[in-house]
Write a protein that holds these residues in place. Structure first.
Motif, PDB file in Angstrom:
ATOM      1  N   ARG A   1      -3.140  -7.581   5.893  1.00 24.18           N
ATOM      2  CA  ARG A   1      -2.733  -6.380   5.184  1.00 24.18           C
ATOM      3  C   ARG A   1      -3.919  -5.425   5.062  1.00 24.18           C
ATOM      4  O   ARG A   1      -3.738  -4.222   4.894  1.00 24.18           O
TER       5      ARG A   1
ATOM      6  N   PRO B   1      -2.439  -7.508  13.345  1.00 23.93           N
ATOM      7  CA  PRO B   1      -1.015  -7.698  13.045  1.00 23.93           C
ATOM      8  C   PRO B   1      -0.781  -8.614  11.848  1.00 23.93           C
ATOM      9  O   PRO B   1       0.245  -8.509  11.179  1.00 23.93           O
ATOM     10  N   TYR B   2      -1.743  -9.510  11.560  1.00 24.73           N
ATOM     11  CA  TYR B   2      -1.485 -10.565  10.581  1.00 24.73           C
ATOM     12  C   TYR B   2      -2.090 -10.288   9.217  1.00 24.73           C
ATOM     13  O   TYR B   2      -1.953 -11.079   8.302  1.00 24.73           O
TER      14      TYR B   2
ATOM     15  N   GLY C   1      -2.509 -10.006  -0.602  1.00 24.90           N
ATOM     16  CA  GLY C   1      -1.996 -10.348   0.726  1.00 24.90           C
ATOM     17  C   GLY C   1      -3.010 -11.107   1.560  1.00 24.90           C
ATOM     18  O   GLY C   1      -3.997 -11.658   1.062  1.00 24.90           O
ATOM     19  N   ASN C   2      -2.737 -11.110   2.863  1.00 23.59           N
ATOM     20  CA  ASN C   2      -3.632 -11.767   3.800  1.00 23.59           C
ATOM     21  C   ASN C   2      -4.669 -10.759   4.281  1.00 23.59           C
ATOM     22  O   ASN C   2      -4.297  -9.675   4.738  1.00 23.59           O
TER      23      ASN C   2
END
Lengths: 290, 505
Positions: free
Chosen positions: A123, A120-121, A30-31
């Motif tokens: 993982r 928020p952005y 993920g990010n």
């Protein structure tokens, strides 16, 4: 050889951070936000960010070469003015100690605030460097704070050269590791240290289901086949673990390192052979990075 | 803006327009030849502000004969067919697709083409029988749309739930690489299967669609709605009468302080534009006979009561930068938290003026017009200095993480839509889960609409619609191109340097 940091109280616990990349898709799933710590216990010949290896010895050579006058001497230390810096890397190129003046000493809370801003952005968070486990107490405190206050996952990207007896608490709190297995027989030649812990550490972490990914940089005329065979054999019982075979390259190396590497870059056919070997020995998710 | 007789001849002899484009332009010129003061009752001030460039009416025309945006109820068309067109409800996929293509031909808008072609996956899914052959039909249908609805303001929706049809549509749009239709996944993390969302994110990287809309947020604010045109959210079975816009950059010029901008200039120009909107809507509803004569209304595909109107803005960045300059701050919008504060003050002021105005014939949205973050268009030299919506001017953007945080804080103002788009490099191609993490974060932090694209693709989203860079280059070289939006995209490119967006690292 670097020593591991002693236990400190939360307030005193600080670490030298080389860089933070808020959004990365190549440092775990993920990010993720990645923290690159300064300092490494290895001196790998192909390291593409050697400016993370050492610590500033206050020779002040970097101050003289900065074209923007972004560096100065303050209280006997090098001071970096971020607003003037244009990231030309002149300071890094001139540093004789594999260090960088663009580092920042940070406390756990301060680093967490940066993570929170992007939470928020992302993982999760990955710690890397350099070798992040040289700051293992700091990392434990950081991970504890992250887990207390958010649902972010905590990954460690390590060269595998650590004493696992000292790492119980860290291993417990870390979700997953991304581990380098540099070599089985040529560690001293490739990495400039004697340690052979990494295979043992891999076995240990695999048993605890704590390995996300293993990486081996493939260099001609070293022991790539032996290393890959050994790792792939260990991974046959752990089919979810990614095994990345990374072709060595010369990007980011200085001239003397380039000289040592440039005739040892495996061709595509060799990489495919190595990959086939890994699959044959039992690894399942094998990826070549060319 | 009023047109002239000269415009007619210029259009007729243009070497850069297809016949159809000439036809449309000539019609538009005719609409703008009449005097708005005479036909619509515009005041001198209203005309003056348009001519001065502070208000832009997007050349909507003064002899108004149809609403700007029309959003038909396609499910009703599927269920009941259409008497006017002598179409009965479809019984198989072939009939469905054929019926839709016929229907689209009769859905007007400001561009003369439909701006909404329906919730495609919802319509198609019940008719899927044989995936292999049905896929070929769906792909052919989408290509037909691209080659006949030659304007990529035409918009299709999919989602929020995953369907077989949705998956097939995603596959087809990647294979086709067409600019039209524009497309949105109406995304709700509670309803949209993550695997489907990732497929959509991967497609968006490759072909700049579908974008992701915040289904929860729009549903809460507007109820039944569709995503149409660039990224507008409008009531289902309705639409929008009109969309003029304030050029905030132009408006701010000549003011010497934030106080003057907030308390004198903005109220003055906003009230003027609101008054203009009242007049346009009044004419459309009371004089144009659209709602009396259109079969879309008489057969219930749209209802007058479901219409709203849009109060657009562009150039927020330039207005802020003007104030920062006046206050001798060496900062720019996009990388200045003080600049963000100024922007919020401006938007709150506009919001309060617009919300306090009693709109006419807009019962559907509580008798108010809705704010809209408008995309740029090349209609005057003023558009060189008015960046779209609330966006940061190309070249001034901070790094992606900071940019995403900065842009999202302004989405809340624009109830009828705004959007942001971000370029990513090739490392994201195989990592749709990473893109989805970012999209999830964006939705959680109040984004209404987000698009991602790869820097190296030919197909990109240019401030809210899709074009092929190669087509835009042809316009720059003076050649005729198929799509109206390619012409507009090149204009916008010259204004806003949109092909040079920052790569995110």
């Amino acid at each position: 050889m670097q020593k591991y940091s002693k236990e400190k109280s939360d307030a005193d616990c600080k670490a030298i951070v080389n860089k933070i990349i808020p959004f990365s898709n190549v440092d775990g799933p993920g990010n993720r936000l990645v923290v690159f710590f300064q300092g490494c216990n290895a001196r790998c010949i192909y390291c593409h960010n050697p400016e993370t290896m050492g610590y500033c010895q206050r020779c002040f050579k970097c101050i003289e070469v900065c074209p923007q006058k972004a560096l100065s001497c303050l209280n006997g230390k090098v001071e970096h003015n971020e607003s003037l810096c244009i990231s030309c890397d002149a300071c890094i190129r001139v540093c004789p100690h594999h260090a960088s003046p663009r580092t920042k000493i940070m406390g756990v809370d301060e680093l967490y605030e940066e993570i929170k801003a992007y939470s928020p952005y992302i993982r999760g968070v990955t710690v890397s460097g350099g070798e992040p486990l040289l700051n293992y107490n700091f990392v434990i405190k950081l991970f504890k704070k992250i887990k207390r206050e958010s649902g972010l996952s905590c990954f460690v990207d390590t060269n595998g050269f650590f004493d696992k007896r000292e790492m119980d608490k860290l291993i417990e709190i870390t979700d997953k590791f991304m581990l380098d297995i540099k070599s089985v027989d040529k560690v001293r030649e490739l990495c400039g240290i004697e340690s052979k812990d990494s295979i043992d550490n891999l076995k240990y972490l695999l048993k605890q289901d704590k390995v996300f990914e293993v990486r081996t940089v493939i260099v001609d005329e070293m022991d790539a086949e032996a290393t890959v065979s050994k790792v792939a054999f260990l991974l046959k019982d752990y089919q979810d673990v990614n095994y990345k075979l990374i072709r060595v390259h010369t990007t980011g190396l200085n001239e003397s390192r380039k000289e040592r590497i440039k005739h040892k870059i495996p061709n595509n056919e060799k990489m495919e052979q190595i990959r086939a070997l890994a699959l044959e020995k039992g690894a399942k998710k094998v990826e070549c990075i060319l | 803006m009023k047109s002239t007789l000269h415009d007619i001849v210029n259009t007729a002899v243009s070497s850069k327009l297809t016949c159809q484009q000439k036809l449309f332009n000539l019609a538009n010129i005719a609409e703008r030849l009449v005097d708005p003061e005479e036909v619509l009752g515009y005041s001198e001030k209203e005309t003056e502000y348009i001519e001065k460039g502070m208000i832009c009416d997007l050349n909507e025309g003064y002899a108004i004969y149809r609403p700007r945006y029309i959003v038909p109820d396609y499910m009703s068309f599927l269920k009941h067919g259409c008497k006017f067109l002598d179409i009965r409800p479809p019984e198989d996929l072939d009939e469905l697709l054929d019926n839709l293509l016929i229907f689209y031909h009769h859905v007007p808008s400001i561009t003369s083409f439909p701006v909404f072609i329906g919730p495609l996956d919802l319509m198609i899914d019940p008719f899927i029988n044989d995936e292999k052959y049905d896929y070929i039909k769906i792909k052919r249908f989408l290509n037909h749309i691209d080659k006949t609805i030659t304007d990529s303001f035409c918009h299709a929706d999919i989602g929020p739930k995953a369907t077989n049809a949705g998956k097939m549509i995603l596959k087809a749009i990647v294979e086709l690489e067409n600019p039209t239709p524009n497309m949105t996944l109406r995304y709700d993390p509670d309803l949209t299967d993550p695997d489907f969302a990732q497929k959509a994110a991967a497609a968006c990287l490759k072909v700049s669609k579908p974008s992701f809309s915040n289904e929860k947020m729009y549903r809460k604010e507007m109820g039944e709605h569709e995503i149409v045109s660039c990224y507008n959210a409008l009531p289902s079975a309705g639409g929008a009468y009109t969309l003029p816009r304030l050029r905030l950059g132009t408006i701010a010029q000549g003011t010497s302080s934030l106080d003057e901008l907030l308390n004198q200039r903005i109220p003055d120009v906003s009230e003027t534009m609101l008054s203009m909107m009242d007049k346009r809507i009044k004419f459309l509803v009371e004089k144009s006979n659209f709602f009396e004569s259109s079969f879309l209304v008489s057969e219930g595909f749209i209802k007058r009561e479901n219409f709203t109107a849009m109060f657009g803005i562009v150039g927020l960045a330039e207005a802020v930068n003007h104030i920062l300059y006046k206050e001798k701050k060496d900062e720019h919008f996009g990388m200045s938290s003080y600049g963000d504060d100024i922007a919020h003050k401006i938007m709150r002021k506009i919001q309060s003026i617009v919300n306090n105005h009693k709109g006419i014939y807009v019962e559907r949205t509580n008798n108010r017009y809705l704010l809209h973050g408008q995309v740029g268009a090349n209609l005057s030299h003023e558009d060189y200095s008015n960046t779209p919506a609330h966006r940061v001017p190309v070249g001034d953007e901070p790094s992606l993480p900071k940019h995403i945080k900065q842009a999202g804080q302004f989405h809340k103002y624009f109830e009828s839509g705004t959007g942001d788009l971000f370029a990513f490099d090739q490392t994201y191609t195989d990592k749709p889960e990473a893109i989805l993490d970012i999209i999830n974060g964006a939705m959680d932090t109040g984004y209404r609409y987000i698009t991602t694209y790869l820097e190296n693709t030919d197909l990109i989203r240019v401030t809210g619609y899709l074009i092929k860079k190669s087509e835009a280059q042809k316009v720059a070289d003076g050649k005729v191109v198929l799509r109206d939006t390619a012409i507009m995209g090149e204009g916008t490119n010259q204004n806003a340097k949109v092909f040079k967006r920052k790569i995110r690292r």
